[in-house]
Design a protein around this motif. Sequence first.
Motif, PDB file in Angstrom:
ATOM      1  N   ARG A   1      24.809   3.473 -10.407  1.00  0.00           N
ATOM      2  CA  ARG A   1      23.889   3.555  -9.257  1.00  0.00           C
ATOM      3  C   ARG A   1      23.777   4.973  -8.751  1.00  0.00           C
ATOM      4  NH1 ARG A   1      26.323  -1.599  -6.713  1.00  0.00           N
ATOM      5  NH2 ARG A   1      27.871  -0.044  -6.242  1.00  0.00           N
ATOM      6  N   ALA A   2      24.888   5.716  -8.717  1.00  0.00           N
ATOM      7  CA  ALA A   2      24.852   7.112  -8.272  1.00  0.00           C
ATOM      8  C   ALA A   2      24.022   7.960  -9.222  1.00  0.00           C
ATOM      9  CB  ALA A   2      26.270   7.663  -8.172  1.00  0.00           C
ATOM     10  N   TYR A   3      24.150   7.720 -10.516  1.00  0.00           N
ATOM     11  CA  TYR A   3      23.363   8.460 -11.505  1.00  0.00           C
ATOM     12  C   TYR A   3      21.877   8.173 -11.323  1.00  0.00           C
ATOM     13  CZ  TYR A   3      21.728  10.242 -15.944  1.00  0.00           C
ATOM     14  OH  TYR A   3      21.053  10.925 -16.908  1.00  0.00           O
ATOM     15  N   LYS A   4      21.517   6.909 -11.146  1.00  0.00           N
ATOM     16  CA  LYS A   4      20.112   6.560 -10.953  1.00  0.00           C
ATOM     17  C   LYS A   4      19.564   7.179  -9.677  1.00  0.00           C
ATOM     18  CE  LYS A   4      19.521   2.195 -10.996  1.00  0.00           C
ATOM     19  NZ  LYS A   4      19.282   0.762 -11.120  1.00  0.00           N
ATOM     20  N   THR A   5      20.349   7.159  -8.607  1.00  0.00           N
ATOM     21  CA  THR A   5      19.908   7.728  -7.344  1.00  0.00           C
ATOM     22  C   THR A   5      19.717   9.237  -7.448  1.00  0.00           C
ATOM     23  OG1 THR A   5      21.085   5.983  -6.172  1.00  0.00           O
ATOM     24  CG2 THR A   5      20.456   7.905  -4.890  1.00  0.00           C
ATOM     25  N   SER A   6      20.645   9.908  -8.115  1.00  0.00           N
ATOM     26  CA  SER A   6      20.513  11.359  -8.251  1.00  0.00           C
ATOM     27  C   SER A   6      19.306  11.709  -9.111  1.00  0.00           C
ATOM     28  CB  SER A   6      21.783  11.966  -8.841  1.00  0.00           C
ATOM     29  OG  SER A   6      21.978  11.538 -10.175  1.00  0.00           O
ATOM     30  N   ALA A   7      19.027  10.924 -10.137  1.00  0.00           N
ATOM     31  CA  ALA A   7      17.840  11.166 -10.959  1.00  0.00           C
ATOM     32  C   ALA A   7      16.568  10.966 -10.134  1.00  0.00           C
ATOM     33  CB  ALA A   7      17.848  10.248 -12.169  1.00  0.00           C
ATOM     34  N   LEU A   8      16.560   9.970  -9.258  1.00  0.00           N
ATOM     35  CA  LEU A   8      15.413   9.738  -8.392  1.00  0.00           C
ATOM     36  C   LEU A   8      15.176  10.930  -7.470  1.00  0.00           C
ATOM     37  CD1 LEU A   8      13.255   7.824  -7.205  1.00  0.00           C
ATOM     38  CD2 LEU A   8      15.018   7.031  -5.636  1.00  0.00           C
ATOM     39  N   PHE A   9      16.232  11.460  -6.880  1.00  0.00           N
ATOM     40  CA  PHE A   9      16.085  12.626  -6.000  1.00  0.00           C
ATOM     41  C   PHE A   9      15.604  13.845  -6.771  1.00  0.00           C
ATOM     42  CE2 PHE A   9      18.959  10.358  -3.011  1.00  0.00           C
ATOM     43  CZ  PHE A   9      18.088  10.360  -1.935  1.00  0.00           C
TER      44      PHE A   9
ATOM     45  N   VAL B   1      13.705  13.875  -9.391  1.00  0.00           N
ATOM     46  CA  VAL B   1      12.304  13.686  -9.739  1.00  0.00           C
ATOM     47  C   VAL B   1      11.424  13.804  -8.500  1.00  0.00           C
ATOM     48  CG1 VAL B   1      10.652  11.964 -10.554  1.00  0.00           C
ATOM     49  CG2 VAL B   1      12.757  12.333 -11.795  1.00  0.00           C
ATOM     50  N   ALA B   2      11.873  13.298  -7.380  1.00  0.00           N
ATOM     51  CA  ALA B   2      11.048  13.257  -6.172  1.00  0.00           C
ATOM     52  C   ALA B   2      11.030  14.570  -5.393  1.00  0.00           C
ATOM     53  CB  ALA B   2      11.529  12.137  -5.262  1.00  0.00           C
ATOM     54  N   SER B   3      12.028  15.413  -5.539  1.00  0.00           N
ATOM     55  CA  SER B   3      12.112  16.607  -4.712  1.00  0.00           C
ATOM     56  C   SER B   3      10.957  17.590  -4.912  1.00  0.00           C
ATOM     57  CB  SER B   3      13.465  17.300  -4.890  1.00  0.00           C
ATOM     58  OG  SER B   3      13.615  17.750  -6.209  1.00  0.00           O
ATOM     59  N   PRO B   4      10.431  17.832  -6.107  1.00  0.00           N
ATOM     60  CA  PRO B   4       9.271  18.728  -6.195  1.00  0.00           C
ATOM     61  C   PRO B   4       8.048  18.173  -5.469  1.00  0.00           C
ATOM     62  CG  PRO B   4      10.264  18.474  -8.352  1.00  0.00           C
ATOM     63  CD  PRO B   4      10.934  17.493  -7.443  1.00  0.00           C
ATOM     64  N   TYR B   5       7.850  16.864  -5.551  1.00  0.00           N
ATOM     65  CA  TYR B   5       6.715  16.265  -4.855  1.00  0.00           C
ATOM     66  C   TYR B   5       6.877  16.377  -3.337  1.00  0.00           C
ATOM     67  CZ  TYR B   5       5.567  14.362  -9.394  1.00  0.00           C
ATOM     68  OH  TYR B   5       5.254  14.228 -10.714  1.00  0.00           O
ATOM     69  N   ALA B   6       8.077  16.162  -2.858  1.00  0.00           N
ATOM     70  CA  ALA B   6       8.328  16.279  -1.423  1.00  0.00           C
ATOM     71  C   ALA B   6       8.134  17.716  -0.962  1.00  0.00           C
ATOM     72  CB  ALA B   6       9.739  15.796  -1.095  1.00  0.00           C
ATOM     73  N   SER B   7       8.606  18.669  -1.734  1.00  0.00           N
ATOM     74  CA  SER B   7       8.431  20.080  -1.379  1.00  0.00           C
ATOM     75  C   SER B   7       6.953  20.439  -1.331  1.00  0.00           C
ATOM     76  CB  SER B   7       9.133  20.984  -2.387  1.00  0.00           C
ATOM     77  OG  SER B   7      10.504  20.729  -2.402  1.00  0.00           O
ATOM     78  N   PHE B   8       6.209  20.000  -2.322  1.00  0.00           N
ATOM     79  CA  PHE B   8       4.770  20.275  -2.352  1.00  0.00           C
ATOM     80  C   PHE B   8       4.071  19.645  -1.147  1.00  0.00           C
ATOM     81  CE2 PHE B   8       0.425  19.319  -3.724  1.00  0.00           C
ATOM     82  CZ  PHE B   8      -0.006  20.598  -4.029  1.00  0.00           C
ATOM     83  N   ALA B   9       4.460  18.436  -0.789  1.00  0.00           N
ATOM     84  CA  ALA B   9       3.843  17.753   0.348  1.00  0.00           C
ATOM     85  C   ALA B   9       4.148  18.490   1.653  1.00  0.00           C
ATOM     86  CB  ALA B   9       4.326  16.313   0.434  1.00  0.00           C
ATOM     87  N   VAL B  10       5.372  18.958   1.824  1.00  0.00           N
ATOM     88  CA  VAL B  10       5.736  19.688   3.044  1.00  0.00           C
ATOM     89  C   VAL B  10       4.969  20.999   3.128  1.00  0.00           C
ATOM     90  CG1 VAL B  10       7.629  20.922   4.180  1.00  0.00           C
ATOM     91  CG2 VAL B  10       7.983  18.607   3.316  1.00  0.00           C
TER      92      VAL B  10
END
Length: 82
Positions: free
Chosen positions: A41-49, A51-60
């Motif tokens: 679960r920790a591995y899956k969660t870290s992979a999600l973060f 993947v999502a962090s560039p999109y969040a940065s772009f949105a901000v």
Amino acid sequence: MKGARLKATATMIAGAIVAAAPRLANACATCGLSDDSPAFRAYKTSALFMVASPYASFAVIGGITYFVYRRSQRQDRKSTTK
């Protein structure tokens, strides 16, 4: 020439063994883990973060740019009406 051919054959055999036995290769961080494992679960969660962090940065950055632009447009309208 014989050395190169032997090397290629040995590499192909080693590759086939590694492909056939993923537990021996440890090619994946989650291959030996069960789905209920906290490490899985920790591995899956870290992979999600990751993947999502560039999109969040772009949105901000896009949101900040939009609000700065809108504020400057509003100030331009106020200064031209005076």
